[in-house]
Design a protein around this motif. Sequence first.
Motif, PDB file in Angstrom:
ATOM      1  N   MET A   1       0.817  -1.291   0.072  1.00  0.00           N
ATOM      2  CA  MET A   1      -0.060   0.209  -0.124  1.00  0.00           C
ATOM      3  C   MET A   1       0.688   1.121  -0.076  1.00  0.00           C
ATOM      4  N   GLU A   2       0.707   2.344  -1.021  1.00  0.00           N
ATOM      5  CA  GLU A   2       1.396   3.360  -0.927  1.00  0.00           C
ATOM      6  C   GLU A   2       1.240   4.329   0.348  1.00  0.00           C
ATOM      7  N   SER A   3       2.191   5.067   0.572  1.00  0.00           N
ATOM      8  CA  SER A   3       1.973   5.800   1.742  1.00  0.00           C
ATOM      9  C   SER A   3       1.133   7.019   1.575  1.00  0.00           C
ATOM     10  N   LEU A   4       0.635   7.875   2.527  1.00  0.00           N
ATOM     11  CA  LEU A   4      -0.139   9.057   2.079  1.00  0.00           C
ATOM     12  C   LEU A   4       0.625  10.401   2.486  1.00  0.00           C
ATOM     13  N   PHE A   5       0.718  11.278   1.718  1.00  0.00           N
ATOM     14  CA  PHE A   5       1.410  12.494   1.698  1.00  0.00           C
ATOM     15  C   PHE A   5       0.256  13.654   2.163  1.00  0.00           C
ATOM     16  N   THR A   6       0.333  14.290   3.219  1.00  0.00           N
ATOM     17  CA  THR A   6      -0.803  14.967   3.741  1.00  0.00           C
ATOM     18  C   THR A   6      -0.569  16.476   3.617  1.00  0.00           C
ATOM     19  N   LEU A   7      -1.238  17.512   3.815  1.00  0.00           N
ATOM     20  CA  LEU A   7      -0.907  18.839   3.782  1.00  0.00           C
ATOM     21  C   LEU A   7       0.128  18.884   4.789  1.00  0.00           C
ATOM     22  N   ARG A   8      -0.132  18.603   6.129  1.00  0.00           N
ATOM     23  CA  ARG A   8       0.999  18.769   7.038  1.00  0.00           C
ATOM     24  C   ARG A   8       2.425  18.391   6.440  1.00  0.00           C
ATOM     25  N   ASP A   9       2.605  17.030   5.815  1.00  0.00           N
ATOM     26  CA  ASP A   9       3.571  16.793   4.976  1.00  0.00           C
ATOM     27  C   ASP A   9       4.173  17.708   4.061  1.00  0.00           C
TER      28      ASP A   9
ATOM     29  N   SER B   1     -10.271   1.034  17.702  1.00  0.00           N
ATOM     30  CA  SER B   1      -8.909   0.946  17.877  1.00  0.00           C
ATOM     31  C   SER B   1      -8.062  -0.359  17.743  1.00  0.00           C
ATOM     32  N   ASN B   2      -8.962  -1.409  18.026  1.00  0.00           N
ATOM     33  CA  ASN B   2      -8.398  -2.856  17.456  1.00  0.00           C
ATOM     34  C   ASN B   2      -7.900  -2.832  15.830  1.00  0.00           C
ATOM     35  N   PHE B   3      -9.112  -2.302  15.181  1.00  0.00           N
ATOM     36  CA  PHE B   3      -9.221  -2.312  13.593  1.00  0.00           C
ATOM     37  C   PHE B   3      -7.765  -1.484  13.308  1.00  0.00           C
ATOM     38  N   PHE B   4      -7.586  -0.127  13.821  1.00  0.00           N
ATOM     39  CA  PHE B   4      -6.487   0.657  13.308  1.00  0.00           C
ATOM     40  C   PHE B   4      -5.114   0.012  13.971  1.00  0.00           C
ATOM     41  N   LYS B   5      -5.042  -0.454  14.964  1.00  0.00           N
ATOM     42  CA  LYS B   5      -3.963  -1.055  15.502  1.00  0.00           C
ATOM     43  C   LYS B   5      -3.385  -2.201  14.882  1.00  0.00           C
ATOM     44  N   LYS B   6      -4.324  -3.198  14.102  1.00  0.00           N
ATOM     45  CA  LYS B   6      -4.052  -4.157  13.191  1.00  0.00           C
ATOM     46  C   LYS B   6      -3.411  -3.812  11.980  1.00  0.00           C
ATOM     47  N   HIS B   7      -4.095  -2.483  11.566  1.00  0.00           N
ATOM     48  CA  HIS B   7      -3.307  -2.121  10.199  1.00  0.00           C
ATOM     49  C   HIS B   7      -1.844  -1.206  10.151  1.00  0.00           C
TER      50      HIS B   7
ATOM     51  N   SER C   1      -8.997  -1.382   3.598  1.00  0.00           N
ATOM     52  CA  SER C   1      -7.877  -0.386   3.168  1.00  0.00           C
ATOM     53  C   SER C   1      -8.268   1.217   3.096  1.00  0.00           C
ATOM     54  N   ARG C   2      -9.304   1.419   2.397  1.00  0.00           N
ATOM     55  CA  ARG C   2      -9.893   2.485   2.386  1.00  0.00           C
ATOM     56  C   ARG C   2     -10.334   3.415   3.656  1.00  0.00           C
ATOM     57  N   ILE C   3     -10.921   2.553   4.330  1.00  0.00           N
ATOM     58  CA  ILE C   3     -11.260   3.125   5.553  1.00  0.00           C
ATOM     59  C   ILE C   3     -10.048   3.394   6.565  1.00  0.00           C
ATOM     60  N   PHE C   4      -8.993   2.579   6.624  1.00  0.00           N
ATOM     61  CA  PHE C   4      -7.650   2.968   7.290  1.00  0.00           C
ATOM     62  C   PHE C   4      -7.068   4.253   6.766  1.00  0.00           C
ATOM     63  N   GLU C   5      -6.993   4.280   5.437  1.00  0.00           N
ATOM     64  CA  GLU C   5      -6.516   5.387   4.709  1.00  0.00           C
ATOM     65  C   GLU C   5      -7.264   6.621   5.281  1.00  0.00           C
ATOM     66  N   GLU C   6      -8.555   6.825   5.400  1.00  0.00           N
ATOM     67  CA  GLU C   6      -9.348   7.884   5.975  1.00  0.00           C
ATOM     68  C   GLU C   6      -9.037   8.080   7.427  1.00  0.00           C
TER      69      GLU C   6
END
Length: 305
Positions: free
Chosen positions: A1-9, A285-291, A252-257
Amino acid sequence: MESLFTLRDFYGKLSLPIPENIGKDIGHFNVFNISEYRARLSKGEMRYDRRSYYKISLIHGKNRAEYADKTIDIADKALLFASPKIPYHYVPQDEEQSGYFCVFTESFLSKDKSGIILEKLPLFQPGGFPILNISDDEYEEVEQLFKKIERELSSDYAFKFDLIRAYVTELLHLGQKLHPIQSQENNKNASIRITDLFVELLERQFPINTPSQGILLKTANDFSERLAVHANHLNKVLKETTGNTTTAIIHSRIFEEAKILLNNTDWGISEIAFSLGFEEVAHFSNFFKKHAQLSPLKFRSALKV
Protein backbone atom coordinates in the motif's frame (compact mmCIF):
# COMPACT_ATOMS: atom_id res chain seq x y z
CA MET A 1 0.00 0.00 0.00
CA GLU A 2 1.40 3.41 -0.96
CA SER A 3 1.94 5.96 1.79
CA LEU A 4 -0.24 9.03 2.17
CA PHE A 5 1.24 12.49 1.75
CA THR A 6 -0.84 14.97 3.74
CA LEU A 7 -1.04 18.76 3.71
CA ARG A 8 0.97 18.74 6.92
CA ASP A 9 3.66 16.72 5.16
CA PHE A 10 3.51 19.14 2.24
CA TYR A 11 4.07 22.25 4.37
CA GLY A 12 6.72 20.43 6.39
CA LYS A 13 8.59 19.59 3.18
CA LEU A 14 8.63 23.28 2.28
CA SER A 15 9.61 24.28 5.85
CA LEU A 16 6.54 26.49 5.99
CA PRO A 17 4.24 27.05 8.98
CA ILE A 18 1.13 24.86 8.93
CA PRO A 19 -1.95 27.03 8.22
CA GLU A 20 -4.58 27.08 10.93
CA ASN A 21 -7.44 26.08 8.61
CA ILE A 22 -6.03 22.66 7.69
CA GLY A 23 -8.63 20.04 8.59
CA LYS A 24 -11.38 22.59 9.17
CA ASP A 25 -14.76 22.51 7.46
CA ILE A 26 -14.06 25.75 5.58
CA GLY A 27 -11.47 23.91 3.50
CA HIS A 28 -7.94 24.87 2.57
CA PHE A 29 -6.43 26.56 -0.49
CA ASN A 30 -2.99 27.88 -1.39
CA VAL A 31 -1.01 28.71 -4.52
CA PHE A 32 2.74 28.51 -5.17
CA ASN A 33 5.31 29.56 -7.73
CA ILE A 34 7.17 26.46 -8.93
CA SER A 35 10.54 28.24 -9.05
CA GLU A 36 10.22 29.20 -5.38
CA TYR A 37 8.91 25.76 -4.46
CA ARG A 38 11.87 24.01 -6.10
CA ALA A 39 14.28 26.24 -4.23
CA ARG A 40 12.94 24.81 -0.96
CA LEU A 41 13.47 21.19 -2.00
CA SER A 42 16.80 19.42 -1.96
CA LYS A 43 16.40 17.75 -5.36
CA GLY A 44 13.22 19.26 -6.71
CA GLU A 45 11.57 15.85 -6.73
CA MET A 46 8.23 14.76 -5.33
CA ARG A 47 7.53 11.45 -3.66
CA TYR A 48 5.38 8.93 -5.51
CA ASP A 49 2.44 8.96 -3.11
CA ARG A 50 -1.26 9.45 -2.91
CA ARG A 51 -2.01 12.90 -1.56
CA SER A 52 -4.82 13.86 0.80
CA TYR A 53 -5.63 16.95 -1.28
CA TYR A 54 -6.29 18.08 -4.84
CA LYS A 55 -3.63 19.80 -6.91
CA ILE A 56 -3.55 21.66 -10.23
CA SER A 57 -0.11 22.35 -11.69
CA LEU A 58 0.98 24.51 -14.61
CA ILE A 59 4.38 23.10 -15.57
CA HIS A 60 6.97 24.72 -17.83
CA GLY A 61 10.01 22.52 -18.31
CA LYS A 62 11.08 19.06 -19.31
CA ASN A 63 9.74 16.46 -16.88
CA ARG A 64 8.85 12.82 -16.59
CA ALA A 65 5.57 12.21 -14.80
CA GLU A 66 4.41 8.95 -13.25
CA TYR A 67 0.69 8.79 -12.62
CA ALA A 68 -0.87 5.53 -11.42
CA ASP A 69 0.41 2.97 -13.97
CA LYS A 70 1.32 5.52 -16.65
CA THR A 71 4.60 7.26 -17.44
CA ILE A 72 4.29 10.50 -19.42
CA ASP A 73 7.06 12.66 -20.83
CA ILE A 74 6.40 16.40 -20.55
CA ALA A 75 8.41 18.05 -23.29
CA ASP A 76 7.74 21.69 -22.46
CA LYS A 77 4.37 22.90 -21.13
CA ALA A 78 1.67 20.91 -19.40
CA LEU A 79 -1.27 20.96 -17.01
CA LEU A 80 -1.45 18.34 -14.27
CA PHE A 81 -4.62 17.54 -12.32
CA ALA A 82 -4.12 15.34 -9.23
CA SER A 83 -6.65 13.93 -6.77
CA PRO A 84 -6.45 12.03 -3.47
CA LYS A 85 -7.38 8.82 -5.29
CA ILE A 86 -4.29 8.26 -7.43
CA PRO A 87 -0.57 8.32 -6.49
CA TYR A 88 1.74 10.34 -8.72
CA HIS A 89 4.92 12.35 -8.97
CA TYR A 90 6.99 14.05 -11.62
CA VAL A 91 10.76 14.26 -11.92
CA PRO A 92 12.39 17.31 -13.54
CA GLN A 93 14.62 16.39 -16.47
CA ASP A 94 16.36 19.78 -16.66
CA GLU A 95 17.11 22.78 -14.44
CA GLU A 96 14.76 25.18 -16.22
CA GLN A 97 11.50 24.73 -14.32
CA SER A 98 8.77 27.32 -13.83
CA GLY A 99 5.02 27.70 -13.55
CA TYR A 100 2.48 27.55 -10.74
CA PHE A 101 0.49 25.06 -8.74
CA CYS A 102 -2.36 25.26 -6.27
CA VAL A 103 -3.44 22.82 -3.57
CA PHE A 104 -6.92 22.60 -2.11
CA THR A 105 -9.21 20.29 -0.18
CA GLU A 106 -12.53 19.04 -1.46
CA SER A 107 -14.35 21.06 1.20
CA PHE A 108 -12.86 24.25 -0.25
CA LEU A 109 -14.43 23.50 -3.62
CA SER A 110 -17.46 21.51 -2.46
CA LYS A 111 -20.61 21.42 -4.58
CA ASP A 112 -22.49 23.89 -2.40
CA LYS A 113 -19.68 26.41 -2.92
CA SER A 114 -18.76 25.83 -6.56
CA GLY A 115 -21.48 23.68 -8.11
CA ILE A 116 -18.84 21.07 -9.00
CA ILE A 117 -18.58 17.50 -7.73
CA LEU A 118 -14.84 16.93 -8.00
CA GLU A 119 -14.96 13.14 -7.81
CA LYS A 120 -17.30 13.08 -10.82
CA LEU A 121 -14.97 14.97 -13.14
CA PRO A 122 -13.29 12.73 -15.76
CA LEU A 123 -10.02 14.53 -14.97
CA PHE A 124 -9.98 12.90 -11.54
CA GLN A 125 -11.29 9.45 -12.43
CA PRO A 126 -9.09 6.36 -12.02
CA GLY A 127 -7.84 5.34 -15.45
CA GLY A 128 -8.09 8.89 -16.74
CA PHE A 129 -5.34 10.98 -18.30
CA PRO A 130 -4.90 14.09 -16.16
CA ILE A 131 -1.54 15.27 -17.56
CA LEU A 132 -2.14 17.45 -20.59
CA ASN A 133 0.53 18.87 -22.89
CA ILE A 134 -0.57 22.38 -23.90
CA SER A 135 0.32 25.00 -26.49
CA ASP A 136 2.02 28.34 -25.88
CA ASP A 137 -1.32 30.17 -26.11
CA GLU A 138 -2.98 27.75 -23.70
CA TYR A 139 -0.06 28.11 -21.30
CA GLU A 140 -0.38 31.88 -21.34
CA GLU A 141 -4.14 31.65 -20.70
CA VAL A 142 -3.66 29.39 -17.69
CA GLU A 143 -0.71 31.41 -16.40
CA GLN A 144 -2.91 34.52 -16.29
CA LEU A 145 -5.46 32.63 -14.20
CA PHE A 146 -2.79 31.57 -11.72
CA LYS A 147 -1.50 35.13 -11.50
CA LYS A 148 -5.01 36.35 -10.73
CA ILE A 149 -5.33 33.68 -8.03
CA GLU A 150 -1.95 34.65 -6.56
CA ARG A 151 -2.91 38.34 -6.55
CA GLU A 152 -6.30 37.73 -4.91
CA LEU A 153 -4.88 35.43 -2.26
CA SER A 154 -2.67 38.25 -0.97
CA SER A 155 -5.42 40.89 -1.21
CA ASP A 156 -7.70 42.23 1.52
CA TYR A 157 -10.85 41.72 -0.54
CA ALA A 158 -13.55 40.34 1.76
CA PHE A 159 -14.85 37.86 -0.84
CA LYS A 160 -11.50 36.85 -2.29
CA PHE A 161 -12.03 33.12 -1.72
CA ASP A 162 -15.30 33.23 -3.66
CA LEU A 163 -13.41 34.83 -6.52
CA ILE A 164 -10.58 32.28 -6.21
CA ARG A 165 -13.12 29.44 -6.38
CA ALA A 166 -14.38 30.93 -9.62
CA TYR A 167 -10.84 30.99 -11.04
CA VAL A 168 -10.18 27.39 -9.93
CA THR A 169 -13.50 26.33 -11.46
CA GLU A 170 -12.38 27.98 -14.70
CA LEU A 171 -9.13 26.00 -14.54
CA LEU A 172 -11.11 22.78 -14.13
CA HIS A 173 -13.39 23.57 -17.05
CA LEU A 174 -10.40 24.43 -19.20
CA GLY A 175 -8.83 21.11 -18.28
CA GLN A 176 -12.05 19.31 -19.15
CA LYS A 177 -12.10 20.97 -22.58
CA LEU A 178 -8.49 19.97 -23.21
CA HIS A 179 -8.95 16.48 -21.78
CA PRO A 180 -8.28 13.91 -24.52
CA ILE A 181 -11.26 11.77 -25.44
CA GLN A 182 -10.48 8.28 -24.28
CA SER A 183 -11.63 5.41 -26.45
CA GLN A 184 -14.33 3.40 -24.73
CA GLU A 185 -14.57 -0.34 -25.14
CA ASN A 186 -18.11 -1.17 -26.19
CA ASN A 187 -17.62 -4.73 -25.04
CA LYS A 188 -16.30 -3.82 -21.63
CA ASN A 189 -16.85 -6.96 -19.62
CA ALA A 190 -19.19 -7.29 -16.68
CA SER A 191 -16.37 -7.78 -14.20
CA ILE A 192 -14.83 -4.42 -15.01
CA ARG A 193 -18.22 -2.71 -14.85
CA ILE A 194 -18.92 -4.19 -11.43
CA THR A 195 -15.46 -3.17 -10.21
CA ASP A 196 -15.95 0.39 -11.45
CA LEU A 197 -19.35 0.64 -9.75
CA PHE A 198 -17.92 -0.77 -6.52
CA VAL A 199 -15.05 1.73 -6.51
CA GLU A 200 -17.46 4.58 -7.24
CA LEU A 201 -19.74 3.58 -4.34
CA LEU A 202 -16.76 3.26 -2.01
CA GLU A 203 -15.10 6.55 -2.96
CA ARG A 204 -18.39 8.47 -2.92
CA GLN A 205 -18.36 8.17 0.87
CA PHE A 206 -15.09 10.08 1.21
CA PRO A 207 -13.57 12.35 2.28
CA ILE A 208 -15.20 12.66 5.71
CA ASN A 209 -15.69 16.38 6.30
CA THR A 210 -17.59 16.41 9.62
CA PRO A 211 -17.80 13.95 12.54
CA SER A 212 -21.54 13.55 11.95
CA GLN A 213 -21.16 12.62 8.29
CA GLY A 214 -20.51 8.92 8.72
CA ILE A 215 -20.31 6.18 6.09
CA LEU A 216 -23.26 3.97 5.21
CA LEU A 217 -21.59 1.18 3.24
CA LYS A 218 -19.19 -0.65 5.53
CA THR A 219 -19.30 -4.35 4.70
CA ALA A 220 -19.13 -6.61 1.67
CA ASN A 221 -22.84 -7.35 2.08
CA ASP A 222 -23.66 -3.63 2.10
CA PHE A 223 -21.99 -3.23 -1.29
CA SER A 224 -23.34 -6.43 -2.81
CA GLU A 225 -26.89 -5.44 -1.89
CA ARG A 226 -26.45 -1.99 -3.40
CA LEU A 227 -24.95 -3.49 -6.57
CA ALA A 228 -27.59 -6.24 -6.72
CA VAL A 229 -25.03 -9.03 -6.96
CA HIS A 230 -24.27 -11.90 -4.60
CA ALA A 231 -21.53 -11.15 -2.08
CA ASN A 232 -19.54 -14.20 -3.22
CA HIS A 233 -19.73 -13.07 -6.84
CA LEU A 234 -18.60 -9.54 -5.95
CA ASN A 235 -15.68 -10.96 -4.00
CA LYS A 236 -14.69 -13.19 -6.94
CA VAL A 237 -14.88 -10.29 -9.38
CA LEU A 238 -12.74 -8.01 -7.22
CA LYS A 239 -10.18 -10.75 -6.66
CA GLU A 240 -9.92 -11.12 -10.46
CA THR A 241 -9.69 -7.42 -11.25
CA THR A 242 -7.76 -6.06 -8.25
CA GLY A 243 -6.15 -9.04 -6.57
CA ASN A 244 -7.86 -8.17 -3.27
CA THR A 245 -11.03 -9.27 -1.52
CA THR A 246 -14.03 -6.99 -1.04
CA THR A 247 -13.38 -6.71 2.69
CA ALA A 248 -9.67 -5.99 2.21
CA ILE A 249 -10.42 -3.12 -0.20
CA ILE A 250 -13.05 -1.62 2.12
CA HIS A 251 -10.79 -1.89 5.16
CA SER A 252 -7.85 -0.41 3.27
CA ARG A 253 -9.87 2.65 2.29
CA ILE A 254 -11.29 3.12 5.79
CA PHE A 255 -7.78 2.84 7.24
CA GLU A 256 -6.46 5.48 4.83
CA GLU A 257 -9.28 7.83 5.82
CA ALA A 258 -8.63 7.16 9.50
CA LYS A 259 -4.99 8.27 9.05
CA ILE A 260 -6.13 11.41 7.26
CA LEU A 261 -8.57 12.30 10.04
CA LEU A 262 -6.06 11.59 12.80
CA ASN A 263 -3.49 13.73 11.04
CA ASN A 264 -5.59 16.59 9.68
CA THR A 265 -8.30 17.10 12.32
CA ASP A 266 -8.56 17.66 16.04
CA TRP A 267 -11.56 15.34 16.37
CA GLY A 268 -11.67 12.94 19.28
CA ILE A 269 -11.00 9.25 18.68
CA SER A 270 -14.66 8.45 19.35
CA GLU A 271 -15.76 11.01 16.74
CA ILE A 272 -13.44 9.53 14.16
CA ALA A 273 -14.57 6.00 15.03
CA PHE A 274 -18.25 6.94 14.62
CA SER A 275 -17.64 8.78 11.33
CA LEU A 276 -15.96 5.66 9.93
CA GLY A 277 -18.84 3.38 10.86
CA PHE A 278 -17.59 1.87 14.13
CA GLU A 279 -20.19 1.65 16.87
CA GLU A 280 -17.59 1.03 19.56
CA VAL A 281 -14.34 2.95 20.00
CA ALA A 282 -12.62 -0.27 21.04
CA HIS A 283 -13.50 -1.88 17.71
CA PHE A 284 -11.98 1.07 15.86
CA SER A 285 -8.85 0.99 18.03
CA ASN A 286 -8.37 -2.73 17.39
CA PHE A 287 -8.97 -2.23 13.66
CA PHE A 288 -6.47 0.63 13.44
CA LYS A 289 -3.83 -1.13 15.52
CA LYS A 290 -4.11 -4.20 13.28
CA HIS A 291 -3.26 -2.08 10.22
CA ALA A 292 -0.80 0.43 11.71
CA GLN A 293 0.74 -1.58 14.58
CA LEU A 294 -0.06 1.51 16.65
CA SER A 295 -3.14 2.63 18.50
CA PRO A 296 -4.91 5.72 17.08
CA LEU A 297 -3.66 7.84 19.99
CA LYS A 298 -0.05 6.73 19.58
CA PHE A 299 -0.26 7.24 15.81
CA ARG A 300 -1.50 10.82 16.33
CA SER A 301 1.12 11.50 18.98
CA ALA A 302 3.89 10.24 16.72
CA LEU A 303 2.85 12.77 14.06
CA LYS A 304 3.42 15.63 16.46
CA VAL A 305 6.95 14.62 17.41
